[in-house]
Structures are given as structure tokens and as C-alpha cells.
Write a protein that holds these residues in place. Structure first.
Motif, short mmCIF file in Angstrom:
data_model
loop_
_atom_site.label_atom_id
_atom_site.label_comp_id
_atom_site.label_asym_id
_atom_site.label_seq_id
_atom_site.Cartn_x
_atom_site.Cartn_y
_atom_site.Cartn_z
N GLY A 134 44.82 26.31 33.80
CA GLY A 134 45.28 27.12 32.68
C GLY A 134 44.23 28.11 32.22
O GLY A 134 44.54 29.27 31.92
N ILE A 135 42.98 27.66 32.15
CA ILE A 135 41.89 28.57 31.76
C ILE A 135 41.72 29.69 32.78
O ILE A 135 41.53 30.86 32.41
CB ILE A 135 40.57 27.77 31.60
CG1 ILE A 135 40.70 26.78 30.43
CG2 ILE A 135 39.40 28.71 31.39
CD1 ILE A 135 39.52 25.84 30.31
N ILE A 136 41.80 29.34 34.05
CA ILE A 136 41.70 30.36 35.10
C ILE A 136 42.85 31.35 35.00
O ILE A 136 42.68 32.56 35.14
CB ILE A 136 41.66 29.69 36.49
CG1 ILE A 136 40.37 28.89 36.66
CG2 ILE A 136 41.78 30.75 37.60
CD1 ILE A 136 40.33 28.07 37.93
N GLY A 137 44.06 30.83 34.74
CA GLY A 137 45.21 31.72 34.60
C GLY A 137 45.08 32.65 33.42
O GLY A 137 45.42 33.83 33.50
N LEU A 138 44.57 32.12 32.28
CA LEU A 138 44.36 32.97 31.10
C LEU A 138 43.33 34.05 31.40
O LEU A 138 43.53 35.22 31.05
CB LEU A 138 43.89 32.11 29.93
CG LEU A 138 43.51 32.86 28.64
CD1 LEU A 138 44.69 33.62 28.08
CD2 LEU A 138 42.94 31.88 27.60
N ALA A 139 42.24 33.67 32.06
CA ALA A 139 41.21 34.65 32.42
C ALA A 139 41.76 35.71 33.36
O ALA A 139 41.46 36.90 33.23
CB ALA A 139 40.01 33.94 33.04
N ALA A 140 42.59 35.28 34.33
CA ALA A 140 43.18 36.23 35.28
C ALA A 140 44.10 37.22 34.57
O ALA A 140 44.10 38.42 34.88
CB ALA A 140 43.94 35.48 36.36
N LEU A 141 44.88 36.72 33.60
CA LEU A 141 45.76 37.61 32.84
C LEU A 141 44.96 38.62 32.03
O LEU A 141 45.29 39.82 32.00
CB LEU A 141 46.66 36.79 31.93
CG LEU A 141 47.64 37.60 31.05
CD1 LEU A 141 48.65 38.34 31.90
CD2 LEU A 141 48.34 36.68 30.05
N GLN A 142 43.89 38.17 31.40
CA GLN A 142 43.05 39.08 30.62
C GLN A 142 42.37 40.11 31.51
O GLN A 142 42.28 41.29 31.15
CB GLN A 142 41.99 38.27 29.85
CG GLN A 142 42.52 37.36 28.77
CD GLN A 142 42.87 38.09 27.49
OE1 GLN A 142 43.47 39.17 27.52
NE2 GLN A 142 42.52 37.52 26.36
N VAL A 143 41.92 39.67 32.68
CA VAL A 143 41.30 40.61 33.63
C VAL A 143 42.32 41.65 34.09
O VAL A 143 42.02 42.85 34.16
CB VAL A 143 40.70 39.85 34.82
CG1 VAL A 143 40.30 40.82 35.94
CG2 VAL A 143 39.49 39.03 34.38
N ALA A 144 43.53 41.20 34.40
CA ALA A 144 44.58 42.14 34.83
C ALA A 144 44.93 43.11 33.71
O ALA A 144 45.15 44.31 33.95
CB ALA A 144 45.82 41.37 35.26
N LEU A 145 44.97 42.62 32.48
CA LEU A 145 45.28 43.48 31.33
C LEU A 145 44.25 44.57 31.15
O LEU A 145 44.58 45.72 30.84
CB LEU A 145 45.36 42.62 30.07
CG LEU A 145 45.48 43.34 28.71
CD1 LEU A 145 46.72 44.21 28.67
CD2 LEU A 145 45.49 42.33 27.58
N VAL A 146 42.97 44.23 31.38
CA VAL A 146 41.89 45.20 31.16
C VAL A 146 41.61 46.03 32.41
O VAL A 146 41.37 47.24 32.33
CB VAL A 146 40.61 44.46 30.71
CG1 VAL A 146 39.43 45.43 30.61
CG2 VAL A 146 40.84 43.78 29.36
N ALA A 147 41.65 45.41 33.58
CA ALA A 147 41.19 46.06 34.80
C ALA A 147 42.08 47.23 35.21
O ALA A 147 41.58 48.29 35.62
CB ALA A 147 41.11 45.05 35.94
N VAL A 148 43.40 47.07 35.11
CA VAL A 148 44.30 48.13 35.58
C VAL A 148 44.15 49.41 34.75
O VAL A 148 43.99 50.50 35.32
CB VAL A 148 45.76 47.63 35.59
CG1 VAL A 148 46.73 48.78 35.86
CG2 VAL A 148 45.94 46.54 36.64
N PRO A 149 44.18 49.37 33.41
CA PRO A 149 43.94 50.60 32.66
C PRO A 149 42.55 51.20 32.90
O PRO A 149 42.42 52.42 32.99
CB PRO A 149 44.11 50.16 31.19
CG PRO A 149 44.97 48.95 31.25
CD PRO A 149 44.58 48.26 32.51
N VAL A 150 41.53 50.33 32.99
CA VAL A 150 40.18 50.84 33.25
C VAL A 150 40.12 51.54 34.60
O VAL A 150 39.55 52.63 34.74
CB VAL A 150 39.15 49.69 33.18
CG1 VAL A 150 37.78 50.15 33.71
CG2 VAL A 150 39.01 49.18 31.74
#
Length: 470
Positions: free
Chosen positions: A140-156
Motif C-alpha cells: 500500500g505504501i509503495i502504491g501510494l508513493a507510485a501514485l504521487q510520483v505519477a501525479l507529479v512526474a507527468v506534469p513536470v
């Protein structure tokens, strides 16, 4: 309310008390952002103090004078009327691309809710098997981190690949951070419920929180009885007026000094210094307008539409004499998120000084990332001002601010004037140097071009004359 904060928060409070970071648990509770029905400070002042209303009218008159100056000058000089629409249109260029990025960010935020509910169901299903539950937690922690990374990485990545207009970029990046902070707030506030069997937030509660003018999650907030649509319209009109206000400031004070910067191989130092001081007053006016636009008009408009009762989004930061109090009072919305979800978990383990430094570093890096993606280059002026100078001012004003409040408030405002003058000079200088200077192999996103082009020189035959000696 204690259940909403979760077991982990209780443990953090106990650790803070035991380690001496606060005197007692009551001190923590006194700092807790308990939500209640209250208006914003400026709303109260504008309604009850005629002197503050007069200052508000002065700013309105300044806006009207800038409008008259723009319209009359362009009518006489060019035979056409310009009300700043060209600057606004340029700043919000490529709205379609910006809207697509925002919708992607919103979809990531919405995707978190079913994933969180699924994680909660899985945790309850595995509660009798400690080992499997621990593995499920890690996943679950890995999934949350992956979602946050995807949220930030694509716009950046998208903004770094191709520059988007300044205002559109600011909107996309601010919303990116806002959604990321909302997701973290729900995960941190409600994560323990997955193990205790308490009810998780409903989708209606989560959706309300996504757009509510707060970053601290609660299942319920104080609500007003009705929506005053006249107030909503008035605040959105203020937002539109401030956008035009800043476009006039940019057109009348920034462009004349810096739009040609870099077209000539050399520029005199006196011209640069004069331009920097000329940007001090418009920089401070823009700073005050930005505060009023975002933290008062915009948040109050959404609070009214959502019947959100607690509208104390800021305190009277303009009267502060200690920078620690100023940083807490300037933006309560972000401050409480940083305190509850960053400082409070770190302080028992890392200590107060390290935790405070981490808060400043995270906040300053986020601000600098917004500017870097918006302007299309990395120029860490704000990072130095906020993350270095601001951090140094905390201990320097801790005692002196209490002993000499008037003098330190004066110094604080002096720093605002100089700081905004520097920001409104160095960023335009770099922006136009990259547009006007010839391209070279040394050009880089991270290396400022204004340092090498144009060359800043003193006037020919310049000498220093001591004004004391005749």
C-alpha cells in the motif's frame, strides 16, 4: 476529533511532550487548527474599520489610474485601446493543454479513493495474519508513493519538454501540489482506520475535501446555512481585477526596463541598478495583490460556494515582528499541512531544529519548482531568499522581535520591499536574456544565461568621488 486524527497523531504528541519539544499536550491542542465558524481577518476589517476600507479604495484607484494610463497612452500613441488583454492572453496561452494536464491531475486524485478503500478492505481481510498484513501495508505504501510520483512526474515532464505560458504553468503546478497534499492528508489522517475497523471517508466526503479550501482532512467541517452568490461573484470579480492589475504592472513597469535586456552585448551597471529599484514598488504591490487574490478572494469564493465555515486562511501577518510568526500567519492553509503531516511526524525522531529546517527546505523547493516550470528555467532566487535568508531570520528575530516589535516590523517590511524588487528584476532579466541573447552551446536549463549575456559594465572613465572630502 481525536479519532479523526488517528492513533499515530496521538503517539507523535506524546513523543513531542516527552522529548521536550513542547511543554505539554495542551500546548499542542492550542495549536491545532480546530475548525469553527469565523470570517477572514480582512473581511472583518473591511466591514468594521473605515480606515482599512479607505486603503482598499486606494488600491482600487491605483488600478483605475493604471487602466486610464494604458488606455489613453495607447489611444494617442497607436490609435487603439489596450486594456491589458494582450498580456493576459499571452500569460494564459495554450489553455487547452493546461486543462488537459489539470484533468490528468484530477484523475490521479480521484483514483486514490477506490485504491484507498481497496487497501482498507484488504487490511481488514488479512487482520488475522500479521505477516501478510505487513506485506499488504508495504504494498500500500509503495502504491501510494507510485501514485504521487505519477501525479507529479507527468506534469513536470510535460512542462519541461515544452514550455507552457507563465500563468497556465503556475496554475498547473500549483494544482499538482495541491492534489498531492490532499492525497497525503487523507492517507495520513485516515490510514490507521484501515487497521482499527473505523469507517473510512465516503466518496462524498473525499470529493468535498478535494475542493474545500483546506489541506487538513476532517470528516466534517463547520458549514454555513446558505450560499451568498453575490459574495461569490464579488470575490471572482476581485480575482479578475487583480489579474489585470498585475498585467498593467508588467506592461508599464517591467517591460520598459527589461524587455530589451540582452539585445546589446553590454549594459551599464547604473541602468541595471535603476531598473531594480524601479521594480521595488510594483513588486510589493504585486506581492500584496497576489496575497489578496489567492488567500482572500479565491479561497473565500470557494468557501462560500461550498458553505465552508472556517475562513481564517491567514492571520494579521502584516503586523508581525518575528519571522517565525509571519511564516505561520501568512498562509495558515499550507502551514497547518506542513505542521501536521511533516513537522509533527519528524520532530520526535529528528528534533525541532532539523524538523523546522526540513519544513523550510520542502516549502522552498516546492515554490522554486513552480517558478522553474513556469518560467522555463532554473534560477533559485526565491529558494535562496526563502530557504536560506528566511531560515536565518528565524533565530535573529525570535528575541529581538519581542523586545523591539516596531523596529522589527519595519525591518520585516523593508525585507519585503527589497526582496520583491529583486524577484521582479532578476527573473525578468533571465527570462528576456534567454529570449534576446544569441543561442550558444553553453545554454542550459540550470545555468543562468543573464550571468554571461549581456556583460554588465561601469560607465567609461567612472571614478568614485568621496562626498565628504571637498
Amino acid at each position: 476529533m481525536a479519532e479523526d486524527r488517528g492513533i499515530l497523531r496521538k503517539r507523535n504528541i506524546q513523543s513531542l511532550v516527552q522529548n521536550g519539544h513542547v511543554k505539554n499536550e495542551e500546548e499542542i491542542k492550542s495549536r491545532t487548527p480546530e475548525f469553527t465558524l469565523r470570517e477572514s481577518n480582512l473581511t472583518v476589517l473591511l466591514e468594521n474599520v473605515s480606515h482599512i476600507r479607505a486603503i482598499y479604495h486606494i488600491f482600487v484607484v491605483i488600478l483605475l489610474m493604471l487602466l486610464f494610463d494604458t488606455v489613453i497612452f495607447d489611444l494617442i500613441e497607436r490609435g487603439k485601446i489596450n486594456v491589458g488583454l494582450s498580456v493576459v492572453a499571452y500569460g494564459f496561452g495554450d489553455v487547452r493543454r493546461g486543462a488537459k494536464l489539470w484533468l490528468y491531475e484530477l484523475s490521479c486524485a480521484l483514483a486514490f479513493y477506490p485504491a484507498f478503500r481497496f487497501f482498507g478492505a484488504g487490511t481488514q481481510f488479512l487482520k488475522k495474519n500479521t505477516a501478510l498484513q505487513r506485506i499488504w501495508t508495504i504494498m500500500g505504501i509503495i502504491g501510494l508513493a507510485a501514485l504521487q510520483v505519477a501525479l507529479v512526474a507527468v506534469p513536470v515532464w510535460d512542462l519541461g519538454r515544452k514550455h507552457l505560458a507563465l500563468a497556465s504553468s503556475v496554475t498547473v503546478t500549483c494544482e499538482m501540489f495541491r492534489f498531492a497534499m490532499k492525497i497525503h492528508a487523507v492517507a495520513a489522517s485516515c490510514g490507521q482506520r484501515c487497521y482499527t475497523g473505523q469507517a473510512l471517508p465516503t466518496f462524498k466526503q473525499y470529493l468535498y475535501f478535494l475542493f474545500a479550501p483546506t489541506l487538513v482532512y476532517r470528516d466534517q467541517y463547520p458549514r454555513t446555512k446558505k450560499i451568498r452568490w453575490g459574495t461569490v461573484v464579488f470575490h471572482f470579480l476581485e480575482v479578475a481585477a487583480i489579474i489585470f492589475y498585475n498585467s498593467f504592472l508588467w506592461e508599464r513597469f517591467i517591460l520598459p526596463y527589461w524587455s530589451d535586456y540582452g539585445k546589446q552585448p553590454k549594459v551599464e551597471a547604473g541602468t541595471v541598478v535603476r531598473g531594480m529599484f524601479a521594480c521595488v514598488l510594483p513588486g510589493v504591490i504585486s506581492f500584496l495583490c497576489g496575497f489578496y487574490c489567492l488567500l482572500h478572494a479565491w479561497l473565500n469564493a470557494f468557501a462560500e460556494m461550498l458553505k465552508f465555515g472556517d475562513r481564517l486562511f491567514y492571520e494579521d501577518w502584516w503586523t508581525m515582528s518575528q519571522f517565525s510568526k509571519y511564516f505561520r500567519a501568512w498562509n495558515r492553509v499550507v502551514h497547518f499541512w506542513l505542521r501536521d503531516y511533516l513537522y509533527m511526524p519528524l520532530a520526535p525522531r529528528a528534533g525541532r531544529a532539523v524538523s523546522s529546517s526540513c519544513v523550510f527546505i520542502v516549502s522552498s523547493v516546492a515554490h522554486e519548482l513552480i517558478l522553474a516550470l513556469s518560467f522555463g528555467f532554473f534560477y533559485p532566487v526565491l529558494l535562496v531568499q526563502f530557504g536560506v535568508c528566511g531560515l536565518l531570520m528565524l533565530p535573529l528575530t525570535a528575541i529581538s522581535g519581542r523586545r523591539f516589535p516596531n523596529a522589527l516590523n519595519l525591518i520585516m517590511w523593508l525585507s519585503f520591499f527589497f526582496g520583491n524588487g529583486i524577484l521582479w528584476s532578476l527573473y525578468p532579466m533571465e527570462y528576456f536574456a534567454r529570449k534576446n541573447c544569441p543561442p550558444s552551446e553553453a545554454d542550459s536549463f540550470f545555468i543562468p544565461k543573464s550571468w554571461s549575456c549581456p556583460e554588465i559594465v561601469l560607465k567609461p572613465n567612472w571614478t568614485f568621488h568621496n562626498p565628504i572630502l571637498l
